[in-house]
Enzyme design. Structure first.
Site, PDB file in Angstrom:
ATOM      1  N   ASP A 121     -21.330  10.033  27.096  1.00  0.00           N
ATOM      2  CA  ASP A 121     -20.770   9.864  25.834  1.00  0.00           C
ATOM      3  C   ASP A 121     -20.818   8.282  25.377  1.00  0.00           C
ATOM      4  O   ASP A 121     -19.700   7.939  24.782  1.00  0.00           O
ATOM      5  CB  ASP A 121     -19.231  10.383  25.833  1.00  0.00           C
ATOM      6  CG  ASP A 121     -19.308  12.096  25.890  1.00  0.00           C
ATOM      7  OD1 ASP A 121     -20.681  12.494  25.814  1.00  0.00           O
ATOM      8  OD2 ASP A 121     -18.311  12.594  26.011  1.00  0.00           O
ATOM      9  N   HIS A 163     -19.013  10.764  33.752  1.00  0.00           N
ATOM     10  CA  HIS A 163     -17.508  10.588  33.452  1.00  0.00           C
ATOM     11  C   HIS A 163     -16.754  11.955  33.667  1.00  0.00           C
ATOM     12  O   HIS A 163     -17.216  12.738  33.645  1.00  0.00           O
ATOM     13  CB  HIS A 163     -17.230   9.850  31.964  1.00  0.00           C
ATOM     14  CG  HIS A 163     -17.497  10.426  30.970  1.00  0.00           C
ATOM     15  ND1 HIS A 163     -18.537  11.011  30.464  1.00  0.00           N
ATOM     16  CD2 HIS A 163     -16.599  11.039  29.804  1.00  0.00           C
ATOM     17  CE1 HIS A 163     -18.614  11.750  29.298  1.00  0.00           C
ATOM     18  NE2 HIS A 163     -17.240  11.678  29.122  1.00  0.00           N
ATOM     19  N   ASP A 167     -15.700  18.351  29.430  1.00  0.00           N
ATOM     20  CA  ASP A 167     -17.104  18.878  28.933  1.00  0.00           C
ATOM     21  C   ASP A 167     -18.110  18.365  29.560  1.00  0.00           C
ATOM     22  O   ASP A 167     -19.276  18.453  29.181  1.00  0.00           O
ATOM     23  CB  ASP A 167     -17.152  18.773  27.606  1.00  0.00           C
ATOM     24  CG  ASP A 167     -16.947  17.357  26.985  1.00  0.00           C
ATOM     25  OD1 ASP A 167     -16.018  16.587  27.668  1.00  0.00           O
ATOM     26  OD2 ASP A 167     -17.720  17.036  26.178  1.00  0.00           O
ATOM     27  N   HIS A 168     -17.961  17.486  30.696  1.00  0.00           N
ATOM     28  CA  HIS A 168     -19.076  16.868  31.451  1.00  0.00           C
ATOM     29  C   HIS A 168     -19.033  17.462  33.082  1.00  0.00           C
ATOM     30  O   HIS A 168     -19.890  17.356  33.692  1.00  0.00           O
ATOM     31  CB  HIS A 168     -19.065  15.216  31.218  1.00  0.00           C
ATOM     32  CG  HIS A 168     -19.341  15.113  30.113  1.00  0.00           C
ATOM     33  ND1 HIS A 168     -20.539  14.673  29.384  1.00  0.00           N
ATOM     34  CD2 HIS A 168     -18.573  15.002  28.721  1.00  0.00           C
ATOM     35  CE1 HIS A 168     -20.653  14.472  28.357  1.00  0.00           C
ATOM     36  NE2 HIS A 168     -19.268  14.657  28.012  1.00  0.00           N
ATOM     37  N   HIS A 225     -14.491  13.491  31.632  1.00  0.00           N
ATOM     38  CA  HIS A 225     -13.979  14.611  30.812  1.00  0.00           C
ATOM     39  C   HIS A 225     -14.609  15.964  31.109  1.00  0.00           C
ATOM     40  O   HIS A 225     -15.488  16.334  31.748  1.00  0.00           O
ATOM     41  CB  HIS A 225     -14.501  14.049  29.511  1.00  0.00           C
ATOM     42  CG  HIS A 225     -13.864  13.110  29.075  1.00  0.00           C
ATOM     43  ND1 HIS A 225     -14.190  12.228  27.947  1.00  0.00           N
ATOM     44  CD2 HIS A 225     -12.588  12.675  28.926  1.00  0.00           C
ATOM     45  CE1 HIS A 225     -13.429  11.210  27.306  1.00  0.00           C
ATOM     46  NE2 HIS A 225     -12.168  11.389  28.100  1.00  0.00           N
ATOM     47  N   HIS A 275     -15.841   4.412  26.528  1.00  0.00           N
ATOM     48  CA  HIS A 275     -15.311   5.967  26.368  1.00  0.00           C
ATOM     49  C   HIS A 275     -14.394   6.270  27.304  1.00  0.00           C
ATOM     50  O   HIS A 275     -13.184   6.807  26.758  1.00  0.00           O
ATOM     51  CB  HIS A 275     -16.742   6.744  26.336  1.00  0.00           C
ATOM     52  CG  HIS A 275     -16.507   8.242  25.913  1.00  0.00           C
ATOM     53  ND1 HIS A 275     -15.943   8.520  25.004  1.00  0.00           N
ATOM     54  CD2 HIS A 275     -16.502   9.261  26.945  1.00  0.00           C
ATOM     55  CE1 HIS A 275     -15.790   9.885  25.078  1.00  0.00           C
ATOM     56  NE2 HIS A 275     -16.167  10.492  26.192  1.00  0.00           N
ATOM     57  N   HIS A 327     -24.212  14.901  23.937  1.00  0.00           N
ATOM     58  CA  HIS A 327     -23.815  15.684  22.697  1.00  0.00           C
ATOM     59  C   HIS A 327     -24.967  15.753  21.848  1.00  0.00           C
ATOM     60  O   HIS A 327     -25.631  14.856  21.460  1.00  0.00           O
ATOM     61  CB  HIS A 327     -22.558  15.176  22.053  1.00  0.00           C
ATOM     62  CG  HIS A 327     -21.318  15.568  22.944  1.00  0.00           C
ATOM     63  ND1 HIS A 327     -20.555  16.876  22.938  1.00  0.00           N
ATOM     64  CD2 HIS A 327     -20.577  14.914  24.008  1.00  0.00           C
ATOM     65  CE1 HIS A 327     -19.600  16.668  23.870  1.00  0.00           C
ATOM     66  NE2 HIS A 327     -19.645  15.406  24.314  1.00  0.00           N
TER      67      HIS A 327
HETATM   68 FE    FE Z   1     -18.327  14.843  25.952  1.00  0.00          FE
HETATM   69 ZN    ZN Z   2     -16.185  12.319  26.883  1.00  0.00          ZN
END
Ligand code: FE
Ligand code: ZN
Length: 253
Positions: free
Chosen positions: A131, A54, A58-59, A56, A112, A169
């Protein structure tokens, strides 16, 4: 195949995989350039594909720099083509694609985010859930509806029990506390607690778990457990209502 877990940022995991037969290398959700680049350098010195679950940061945070250095192709969901940095290949729900001889299948799991997908290796019995499904938890619902997230989790729940789950995570210990609070009589959770504590003590990831394990322990897959319904004081509620209540409670846990 080989699979390396790369800890990134505070509590993210990126996953580096190699198909041994063809020496094809891919990374799933590179959170940031440095730790991913370091591991690639140590191991393979090449990166053919970048797969994103996805959009975001942090990905996808490592997308641009890794692509620039290694000339990798970036794969992501078609509906997120505007949000996944430097995307090259737009994937559809149910689509299959190859990383060397490894056969990946795209499973669309919105909730999400609206463009969230899982990557499923049926033969190797591995799923990368980003996530959406965590060990003992699930992601926050940022863009989708409770119903969408509920359906998405059930899609993953229906994969074969021995399938290994690699998620985005390291939230397992915190998730365990929540599961114990609202499913106090679940003995599988007590066993799991010992395993988790032993891993954390030695600095190891609590990942992967398995579908079978999560069905036994993850409260977000246990909306039909009478002990959970009791703890919530919602004995006659529907599965979706239980799930919704749990997700709301977890947001403030
Ligand atoms: Fe994340
Ligand atoms: Zn995420």
């Amino acid at each position: 195949m080989q699979l390396e877990i790369i800890p990134c940022l505070n509590d993210n995991y990126s996953y580096l995989i190699k198909d041994d037969q063809t020496s094809t290398v891919a990374i799933i959700d590179p959170s940031e350039f440095d730790p991913c680049d370091k591991k690639i350098n140590q191991k393979y010195k090449k990166l053919d594909f970048i797969l994103n679950t996805h959009h975001h940061f942090d990905h996808v945070g490592g997308n641009a720099e890794l692509k620039k250095k290694y000339g990798s192709k970036i794969l992501g969901f078609e509906q997120d083509k505007k949000r996944i940095p430097e995307i090259d290949v737009q994937l559809k729900d149910g689509q299959e694609f190859k990383v060397g001889n490894l056969n990946f299948k795209v499973i669309y799991i919105p909730g999400h985010t609206l463009g969230h997908i899982a990557f499923y290796l049926e033969k190797e019995k591995i799923v990368f859930t980003g996530d959406t499904l965590f060990s003992l938890g699930c992601g926050r619902i940022f863009e989708g509806t409770y119903q969408q997230m509920f359906n998405s989790l059930n899609k993953i729940k229906n994969l074969p029990g021995e399938t290994k789950i690699y998620c985005g995570h390291e939230y397992t210990k915190n998730n365990l506390g929540f599961c114990l609070k609202f499913n106090p009589n679940n003995n599988h959770l007590r066993d799991k607690e010992k395993l988790i504590d032993a891993k954390i003590k030695t600095g190891k990831p609590t990942i992967p778990s398995t579908i079978k394990d999560e069905i036994q322990t993850n409260i977000f897959l246990r909306y039909d457990d009478l002990d959970v319904k009791d703890a919530l004081n919602l004995k006659n509620a529907s599965d979706l209502e239980i799930f919704t209540k749990l997700r709301d409670l977890k947001d403030n846990f």
